[in-house]
Write a protein that holds these residues in place. Structure first.
Motif, PDB file in Angstrom:
ATOM      1  N   LEU A 252       0.839  -1.191   0.000  1.00  8.00           N
ATOM      2  CA  LEU A 252       0.000   0.000   0.000  1.00  8.00           C
ATOM      3  C   LEU A 252       0.877   1.245   0.000  1.00  8.00           C
ATOM      4  N   PRO A 253       0.340   2.375  -0.483  1.00  4.10           N
ATOM      5  CA  PRO A 253       1.181   3.583  -0.540  1.00  4.10           C
ATOM      6  C   PRO A 253       1.646   4.014   0.846  1.00  4.10           C
ATOM      7  N   LYS A 254       2.728   4.824   0.868  1.00  9.10           N
ATOM      8  CA  LYS A 254       3.336   5.222   2.147  1.00  9.10           C
ATOM      9  C   LYS A 254       2.380   5.971   3.056  1.00  9.10           C
ATOM     10  N   TYR A 255       1.427   6.699   2.440  1.00 13.38           N
ATOM     11  CA  TYR A 255       0.576   7.547   3.276  1.00 13.38           C
ATOM     12  C   TYR A 255      -0.581   6.777   3.913  1.00 13.38           C
ATOM     13  N   THR A 256      -0.636   5.463   3.646  1.00 11.63           N
ATOM     14  CA  THR A 256      -1.675   4.669   4.302  1.00 11.63           C
ATOM     15  C   THR A 256      -1.375   4.559   5.784  1.00 11.63           C
ATOM     16  N   SER A 257      -2.434   4.468   6.590  1.00 15.00           N
ATOM     17  CA  SER A 257      -2.226   4.356   8.034  1.00 15.00           C
ATOM     18  C   SER A 257      -1.493   3.063   8.348  1.00 15.00           C
ATOM     19  N   SER A 258      -0.681   3.093   9.425  1.00 12.19           N
ATOM     20  CA  SER A 258       0.121   1.911   9.747  1.00 12.19           C
ATOM     21  C   SER A 258      -0.771   0.738  10.146  1.00 12.19           C
ATOM     22  N   VAL A 259      -1.901   1.040  10.787  1.00 10.90           N
ATOM     23  CA  VAL A 259      -2.765  -0.059  11.216  1.00 10.90           C
ATOM     24  C   VAL A 259      -3.366  -0.765   9.997  1.00 10.90           C
ATOM     25  N   ALA A 260      -3.646   0.001   8.927  1.00 12.11           N
ATOM     26  CA  ALA A 260      -4.163  -0.624   7.703  1.00 12.11           C
ATOM     27  C   ALA A 260      -3.066  -1.447   7.036  1.00 12.11           C
ATOM     28  N   GLN A 261      -1.870  -0.891   6.987  1.00  9.88           N
ATOM     29  CA  GLN A 261      -0.769  -1.599   6.330  1.00  9.88           C
ATOM     30  C   GLN A 261      -0.489  -2.924   7.002  1.00  9.88           C
ATOM     31  N   ARG A 262      -0.622  -2.976   8.332  1.00  4.32           N
ATOM     32  CA  ARG A 262      -0.285  -4.210   9.042  1.00  4.32           C
ATOM     33  C   ARG A 262      -1.384  -5.242   8.904  1.00  4.32           C
ATOM     34  N   ASN A 263      -2.647  -4.810   8.898  1.00  3.62           N
ATOM     35  CA  ASN A 263      -3.731  -5.767   9.102  1.00  3.62           C
ATOM     36  C   ASN A 263      -4.570  -6.136   7.894  1.00  3.62           C
ATOM     37  N   LEU A 264      -4.701  -5.229   6.922  1.00  8.66           N
ATOM     38  CA  LEU A 264      -5.666  -5.480   5.843  1.00  8.66           C
ATOM     39  C   LEU A 264      -5.374  -6.775   5.103  1.00  8.66           C
ATOM     40  N   LYS A 265      -4.083  -6.997   4.816  1.00  9.31           N
ATOM     41  CA  LYS A 265      -3.770  -8.178   4.002  1.00  9.31           C
ATOM     42  C   LYS A 265      -4.167  -9.463   4.705  1.00  9.31           C
ATOM     43  N   ASN A 266      -3.962  -9.510   6.037  1.00  2.92           N
ATOM     44  CA  ASN A 266      -4.275 -10.738   6.748  1.00  2.92           C
ATOM     45  C   ASN A 266      -5.766 -11.018   6.768  1.00  2.92           C
ATOM     46  N   ILE A 267      -6.554  -9.922   6.881  1.00  2.00           N
ATOM     47  CA  ILE A 267      -8.000 -10.126   6.954  1.00  2.00           C
ATOM     48  C   ILE A 267      -8.550 -10.577   5.612  1.00  2.00           C
ATOM     49  N   CYS A 268      -7.890 -10.143   4.516  1.00  2.00           N
ATOM     50  CA  CYS A 268      -8.435 -10.445   3.196  1.00  2.00           C
ATOM     51  C   CYS A 268      -7.628 -11.531   2.506  1.00  2.00           C
ATOM     52  N   GLN A 269      -7.175 -12.523   3.255  1.00  2.00           N
ATOM     53  CA  GLN A 269      -6.261 -13.531   2.715  1.00  2.00           C
ATOM     54  C   GLN A 269      -6.749 -14.231   1.444  1.00  2.00           C
ATOM     55  N   PRO A 270      -8.014 -14.699   1.355  1.00  2.00           N
ATOM     56  CA  PRO A 270      -8.439 -15.385   0.125  1.00  2.00           C
ATOM     57  C   PRO A 270      -8.297 -14.501  -1.109  1.00  2.00           C
ATOM     58  N   TYR A 271      -8.522 -13.181  -0.936  1.00  2.00           N
ATOM     59  CA  TYR A 271      -8.436 -12.287  -2.082  1.00  2.00           C
ATOM     60  C   TYR A 271      -6.998 -12.119  -2.532  1.00  2.00           C
ATOM     61  N   ILE A 272      -6.077 -12.070  -1.555  1.00  2.00           N
ATOM     62  CA  ILE A 272      -4.660 -11.953  -1.896  1.00  2.00           C
ATOM     63  C   ILE A 272      -4.220 -13.198  -2.657  1.00  2.00           C
ATOM     64  N   GLU A 273      -4.728 -14.357  -2.195  1.00  2.00           N
ATOM     65  CA  GLU A 273      -4.373 -15.607  -2.870  1.00  2.00           C
ATOM     66  C   GLU A 273      -4.865 -15.577  -4.314  1.00  2.00           C
ATOM     67  N   LEU A 274      -6.083 -15.081  -4.498  1.00  2.00           N
ATOM     68  CA  LEU A 274      -6.655 -14.973  -5.839  1.00  2.00           C
ATOM     69  C   LEU A 274      -5.802 -14.056  -6.704  1.00  2.00           C
ATOM     70  N   ALA A 275      -5.394 -12.930  -6.144  1.00  2.00           N
ATOM     71  CA  ALA A 275      -4.594 -11.963  -6.910  1.00  2.00           C
ATOM     72  C   ALA A 275      -3.270 -12.587  -7.323  1.00  2.00           C
ATOM     73  N   ASN A 276      -2.663 -13.362  -6.415  1.00  2.00           N
ATOM     74  CA  ASN A 276      -1.389 -13.989  -6.757  1.00  2.00           C
ATOM     75  C   ASN A 276      -1.536 -14.980  -7.900  1.00  2.00           C
ATOM     76  N   SER A 277      -2.654 -15.728  -7.914  1.00  2.00           N
ATOM     77  CA  SER A 277      -2.796 -16.720  -8.982  1.00  2.00           C
ATOM     78  C   SER A 277      -3.139 -16.041 -10.300  1.00  2.00           C
ATOM     79  N   TYR A 278      -3.628 -14.801 -10.270  1.00  2.00           N
ATOM     80  CA  TYR A 278      -3.945 -14.079 -11.511  1.00  2.00           C
ATOM     81  C   TYR A 278      -2.672 -13.792 -12.290  1.00  2.00           C
ATOM     82  N   THR A 279      -1.599 -13.471 -11.550  1.00  2.00           N
ATOM     83  CA  THR A 279      -0.393 -13.026 -12.241  1.00  2.00           C
ATOM     84  C   THR A 279       0.266 -14.149 -13.040  1.00  2.00           C
ATOM     85  N   THR A 280      -0.051 -15.412 -12.716  1.00  2.00           N
ATOM     86  CA  THR A 280       0.565 -16.491 -13.491  1.00  2.00           C
ATOM     87  C   THR A 280      -0.020 -16.549 -14.897  1.00  2.00           C
ATOM     88  N   GLY A 281      -1.213 -15.995 -15.101  1.00  2.00           N
ATOM     89  CA  GLY A 281      -1.827 -16.025 -16.426  1.00  2.00           C
ATOM     90  C   GLY A 281      -2.494 -17.347 -16.751  1.00  2.00           C
TER      91      GLY A 281
END
Lengths: 421, 197
Positions: free
Chosen positions: A234-263
């Protein structure tokens, strides 16, 4: 009560009498609230556009206690008409009351399961309470919710086109951006949706809100659909609490995004299937499906980086489509949408990939660049003014004064905290 | 319900305004609390969105319609079929959906205008997307029989080769205006001033 009505009728015409009228109304506040919905017939004696202030006080008292479905049904129409025809000058004398009435109105139309009834009145109410078109009121998110529920997405777009510079409450801005993002997604304005969702995710905050979490989930999916990629940082100006926690809460979506990049479409579909229930509960299944379709487009676009011409059959094979004819239709649709520059040669079954013919020399392009520059200049001027205002702000100066380092001997004067002479 | 703006737009063939007019009237009527769904001209409303090219709004309108109205109104269903074909980009299917219904007098003008408009757009798409295309596909895309299509494209300068049943497309040369305006000099001065300060 009759005395009150007479006062309202008498004192509403002359703007000089309005402060006097407001005092009378404030004094009557408790007795009005005691009567509540029984006051409804009084409204028939008043004109919502001439006697707006009095009408507002009585209407607010009518709706102050919980109403049954029949009572709500009776009060909805007078409220809608009031929101449309009230006098802007009069209601701006009691903005909190006006906002309460409008919010309750929204609750009633939802209770009656008729959100479309609220769309036009709520838009009118926003225009009455706004101090300028750059002002975000608490009624903006209410309006967008009504548009979403009644499926009047196009009506919501008109509000979203306005630039916002003034906000009353941060929560209003977060909700406005989140609902606005959803409306843009519905109308396939993905770039604007990304902008709005980005604002929710990066807003300064000290806690993670549910709004930010839901916005992040949609942000990931829209990013895949529109940009073909997603960056977890996330950009530098994002709050630190968002930077630390958002990814963990949205884990299935991150997994989906990672598999998208393989094509690889099959891999992406299997991740989508694995977390299908979660996506469905979040109401994001439609976006996931759109992401899958966008993969075919990305894969074809990738081919343009390697090949000058390619046969339709080769395209079909490399992108995992079933036939050359299907590939031809995909390419034709992408040409129609301006996502690719190519010509199809049916005789040889080949596609030639071309360069973007835009040379940025035309008058039309100059107009676009011009208007962008003008907008940025206006924004820059606004920022300079804001900067100047903050540098004169006593709270800011006090904070700077406390934290200031003393480097030079000349620099020894403290910033005045108080002007004691 | 006050429908005169709609009737006058239909009469004057200003079809591009139909969708906006219908949207406005619908919101006003809903605000008055009138139950309008039974009598609402949904077919015209859907066709208005289709003509304006706003398939998203058309879909949302369909979703917001009560199912009783959908089931009892064949013209509404026919309008929806056109929209569906546009949504999935079944280019040829759009013509079938247009032909496949006996349109009411009110809707006929709108549907005919849309059909012409759509054919022109398809022609432009073929011109920009294809260098060669079979006669058969061209006639499907433009909703003409093969002889008509050969005449039509030859008038536009395309070359028909009956031996291979192929048409060679002639691209339209893109003419972009490049004249500069003296007021641009004024704008440039503004920009430089802004950057300096």
């Amino acid at each position: 009560m009759e005395v009150l009505v007479v006062n309202i009728q008498g004192l509403s015409t002359n703007p000089g009498d309005l402060p006097n009228l407001q005092n009378i109304l404030k004094q009557a506040h408790d007795s009005l609230h005691a009567e509540s919905i029984r006051l409804l017939p009084l409204l028939d004696m008043l004109d919502p556009s001439l006697h707006s202030l009095g009408f507002l006080y009585i209407l607010e008292a009518c709706t102050s206690s919980a109403l049954s479905k029949e009572q709500a049904s009776a009060v909805v129409l007078p409220t809608a008409r009031f929101m449309n025809s009230c006098s802007k000058e009069q209601i701006q004398l009691a903005p909190e009351k006006f906002i309460s009435v409008c919010k309750r109105f929204k609750d009633y139309v939802m209770q009656l399961e008729a959100p479309m009834r609220g769309v036009a009145p709520m838009l009118a109410a926003i225009r009455k309470i706004q101090s300028s078109s750059e002002h975000l009121t608490p009624l903006h998110p209410e309006f967008l919710v009504l548009c979403l529920l009644s499926k009047c997405y196009k009506a919501g777009l008109s509000i979203l086109d306005e630039d916002i510079f003034e906000v009353d409450q941060p929560k209003d801005l977060l909700l406005y951006c989140y609902y606005g993002g959803m409306i843009c997604i519905g109308q396939k304005h993905f770039r604007k949706a990304l902008e709005l969702l980005h604002n929710v995710v990066t807003a300064p905050t000290s806690v993670i809100t549910a709004i930010a979490v839901e916005a992040y989930k949609k942000y990931i999916l829209v990013s895949l659909i529109h940009n073909g990629q997603f960056s977890t940082s996330l950009p530098k100006y994002t709050s630190s609490v968002a930077q630390r926690n958002l990814k963990n809460i949205c884990q299935p979506y991150i997994e989906l995004a990672n598999s998208y990049t393989t094509g690889k479409i099959a891999d992406f579909e299997s991740v989508a299937q694995k977390h299908r229930e979660k996506f469905d509960n979040d109401n994001n299944l439609g976006l996931v499906k759109q992401a899958i379709s966008s993969m075919y487009k990305r894969n074809i676009q990738r081919l343009t980086q390697t090949y000058l011409t390619l046969s339709l059959q080769d395209i079909a094979n490399s992108v995992q489509l079933n036939s050359a004819k299907e590939a031809e239709m995909h390419v034709l649709q992408m040409i129609q949408d301006g996502e690719i520059f190519a010509t199809i040669n049916q005789k040889d079954g080949m596609v030639s990939f071309l360069e973007d013919p835009e040379q940025y020399k035309s008058c039309g392009m100059i107009e676009r660049i011009d208007s962008s520059i003008q907008r940025i200049m206006a924004l820059s001027r606004k920022l300079t003014t804001m900067n100047e205002n903050i540098s004169c702000d006593p709270m800011y100066l006090a904070k700077v004064g406390r934290e200031r380092q003393r480097f030079d001997f000349d620099d020894f004067d403290p910033v005045p905290q108080r002007f004691n002479i | 319900m006050e429908f005169s703006p709609l009737s006058s737009a239909l009469a004057s063939k200003s079809y591009e305004r139909i969708a906006d007019i219908c949207d406005d009237i619908m919101l006003q009527v809903a605000a008055e609390g009138v139950s309008f769904q039974e009598d609402w001209p949904y077919a015209i409303h859907l066709l208005g969105h289709i003509y304006a090219g706003d398939i998203n709004s058309m879909r949302f309108l369909w979703k917001s319609m009560p199912s009783a109205v959908k089931e009892n109104n064949p013209e509404v269903q026919a309008a929806w079929r056109i929209g569906q074909k546009l949504w999935v980009r079944d280019y040829v299917g759009v013509y079938e959906a247009i032909r496949g219904f006996n349109w009411s007098q009110e809707a006929q003008g709108l549907v005919a205008a849309f059909s012409d408009h759509y054919t022109k757009k398809m022609f432009q798409l073929l011109q920009s997307a294809y260098s060669t295309i079979s006669i058969q596909d061209t006639s499907l895309f433009l909703n003409m029989n093969e002889d008509d299509v050969k005449n039509y494209v030859q008038q536009q300068g395309w070359i028909v080769d009956p031996a291979s049943q192929m048409i060679t497309v002639k691209k339209r040369p893109i003419v972009t205006e490049q004249k500069l305006n003296p007021s641009k000099l004024h704008s440039l001065t503004e920009y430089v001033f802004h950057l300096e300060h």
